[in-house]
Design an enzyme around this catalytic site. Structure first.
Site, mmCIF file in Angstrom:
data_model
loop_
_atom_site.group_PDB
_atom_site.id
_atom_site.type_symbol
_atom_site.label_atom_id
_atom_site.label_comp_id
_atom_site.label_asym_id
_atom_site.label_seq_id
_atom_site.Cartn_x
_atom_site.Cartn_y
_atom_site.Cartn_z
ATOM 1 N N SER A 1 3.343 -2.318 -12.097
ATOM 2 C CA SER A 1 2.134 -2.082 -12.888
ATOM 3 C C SER A 1 1.336 -3.360 -13.177
ATOM 4 O O SER A 1 0.760 -3.511 -14.255
ATOM 5 C CB SER A 1 2.467 -1.348 -14.190
ATOM 6 O OG SER A 1 3.007 -0.059 -13.904
ATOM 7 N N TRP B 1 0.826 -1.229 0.000
ATOM 8 C CA TRP B 1 0.000 0.000 0.000
ATOM 9 C C TRP B 1 0.851 1.267 0.000
ATOM 10 O O TRP B 1 0.311 2.368 -0.091
ATOM 11 C CB TRP B 1 -0.933 0.002 1.219
ATOM 12 C CG TRP B 1 -1.955 -1.111 1.227
ATOM 13 C CD1 TRP B 1 -2.130 -2.083 0.268
ATOM 14 C CD2 TRP B 1 -2.946 -1.377 2.233
ATOM 15 N NE1 TRP B 1 -3.153 -2.925 0.619
ATOM 16 C CE2 TRP B 1 -3.677 -2.516 1.828
ATOM 17 C CE3 TRP B 1 -3.273 -0.772 3.447
ATOM 18 C CZ2 TRP B 1 -4.724 -3.051 2.581
ATOM 19 C CZ3 TRP B 1 -4.316 -1.313 4.216
ATOM 20 C CH2 TRP B 1 -5.034 -2.434 3.780
ATOM 21 N N LYS B 2 2.150 1.102 0.142
ATOM 22 C CA LYS B 2 3.083 2.242 0.153
ATOM 23 C C LYS B 2 2.600 3.300 1.156
ATOM 24 O O LYS B 2 2.055 2.961 2.201
ATOM 25 C CB LYS B 2 3.259 2.797 -1.261
ATOM 26 C CG LYS B 2 3.693 1.689 -2.244
ATOM 27 C CD LYS B 2 4.183 2.190 -3.561
ATOM 28 C CE LYS B 2 4.627 1.019 -4.421
ATOM 29 N NZ LYS B 2 5.179 1.407 -5.696
ATOM 30 N N GLU C 1 11.203 -6.315 -9.337
ATOM 31 C CA GLU C 1 10.414 -5.131 -9.653
ATOM 32 C C GLU C 1 11.266 -4.175 -10.491
ATOM 33 O O GLU C 1 12.068 -3.409 -9.922
ATOM 34 C CB GLU C 1 9.997 -4.413 -8.370
ATOM 35 C CG GLU C 1 9.094 -5.229 -7.477
ATOM 36 C CD GLU C 1 8.235 -4.346 -6.579
ATOM 37 O OE1 GLU C 1 7.007 -4.498 -6.624
ATOM 38 O OE2 GLU C 1 8.790 -3.486 -5.869
ATOM 39 N N GLY D 1 1.306 -2.753 -6.312
ATOM 40 C CA GLY D 1 1.250 -1.432 -5.705
ATOM 41 C C GLY D 1 -0.133 -0.822 -5.886
ATOM 42 O O GLY D 1 -1.095 -1.172 -5.189
ATOM 43 N N GLY D 2 -0.245 0.099 -6.829
ATOM 44 C CA GLY D 2 -1.478 0.862 -7.023
ATOM 45 C C GLY D 2 -2.750 0.020 -7.061
ATOM 46 O O GLY D 2 -3.754 0.374 -6.424
HETATM 47 P P1 13P Z 1 2.742 -0.516 -8.947
HETATM 48 O O1 13P Z 1 1.958 -1.794 -8.976
HETATM 49 O O2 13P Z 1 1.945 0.667 -8.512
HETATM 50 O O3 13P Z 1 3.497 -0.302 -10.228
HETATM 51 O O4 13P Z 1 3.866 -0.695 -7.793
HETATM 52 C C1 13P Z 1 4.644 -1.831 -7.781
HETATM 53 C C2 13P Z 1 5.424 -1.842 -6.525
HETATM 54 O O5 13P Z 1 6.335 -1.060 -6.336
HETATM 55 C C3 13P Z 1 5.037 -2.814 -5.479
HETATM 56 O O6 13P Z 1 5.980 -2.875 -4.469
#
Ligand code: 13P
Length: 251
Positions: A212, A10-11, A167, A233-234
């Site tokens: 992504s 979730w950052k 990643e 992530g997103g």
């Molecule tokens: P996104 O899926 O938003 O590109 O992010 C990937 C990520 O950094 C997961 O740790």
């Protein structure tokens, strides 16, 4: 056969209210029984998420831990043992946002990896190249170095209780996904690197792809032989989208 893992990072997103909504959405998901699912909320929300997901088969991890496992004078940090005490079972180590924006270097990452394991947490080590490194033909050598330093410092057996995530930095939050073949090539190279040290460990360690990932591209990525799930992530901030990615991993 490796059991797929779909993990949501979730950052630095969420408020108490939006996290409560996301928990509700996750609780409603029908998750496949043949995969593992984890979420990594900001530290502040870990107790809320653990309580909110009680009884649901989703484990909770942290996005970072201190380089020392024991409690002590280290202002602003959270020890892996404190995360374990709070109910976490995993912790991210070496996410590119921390490597590149916070200057986390290999020595520190190795210490965090070890501190996690000492405390009973499973470290999820993230590796990946920048666009400039890929364009210069250095992707595999950069990743080999990032994985190699941990093997060298902590030994191959450390990977018997760890997860890896590839990643590519250029694919994170950019909408650009590595093609399934590009990702597979890197995953196979990582596994071969580990197999040169210990074939059994290499055969069982899970290597996730992140960058992504969304419901629309997940099935193709997860269909590759060395891709054992995703670090999302997103798309993990939307319970329905995350659920669809989980279903892709389970099919
Ligand atoms: P996104 O899926 O938003 O590109 O992010 C990937 C990520 O950094 C997961 O740790």
């Amino acid at each position: 056969m490796r059991r797929p893992l779909v993990a949501g990072n979730w950052k630095m997103h969420g408020t108490r209210a939006s996290v409560a909504e996301l928990i509700e959405g996750l609780r409603c998901l029908a998750l496949p029984g043949n995969i593992d699912v984890a979420v990594f909320p900001p530290c502040l929300f870990i107790p809320q998420v653990i309580d909110g997901l009680a009884g649901k088969s989703i484990t909770v991890g942290a996005q970072n831990c201190a380089m020392q496992s024991q409690l002590g004078a280290l202002t602003g940090e959270i020890a892996a043992s404190q995360l374990a005490d709070a109910g976490c079972s995993l912790v991210l180590v070496g996410h590119s946002e921390r490597r590149l924006m916070l200057g986390e270097h290999d020595d520190l990452l190795c210490r965090k990896f070890a501190a996690a394991q000492v405390s009973g947490l499973v470290p999820l080590l993230c590796v990946g190249e920048t666009l400039a490194q890929r364009d210069a033909g250095q992707a595999l050598s950069v990743i080999k170095q990032q994985v190699g330093i941990v093997v060298e410092r902590l030994g191959i057996d450390a990977f018997a209780r760890a997860v890896l995530a590839y990643e590519p930095v250029w694919a994170i939050g950019s909408g650009l996904t590595a093609s399934a073949q590009q990702a597979q090539d890197v995953h196979a190279a990582i596994r071969a690197q580990l197999a040169a040290e210990n074939a059994a460990v290499a055969g069982t360690v899970r290597i996730l792809y992140g960058g992504s990932v969304k419901a629309a591209n997940a099935a193709e990525l997860f269909g590759m032989p060395d891709i054992d799930g995703g670090l999302i992530g997103g798309a993990s901030l939307n319970a329905d989208e995350f659920g669809a990615i989980c279903r892709a991993a389970g099919s």
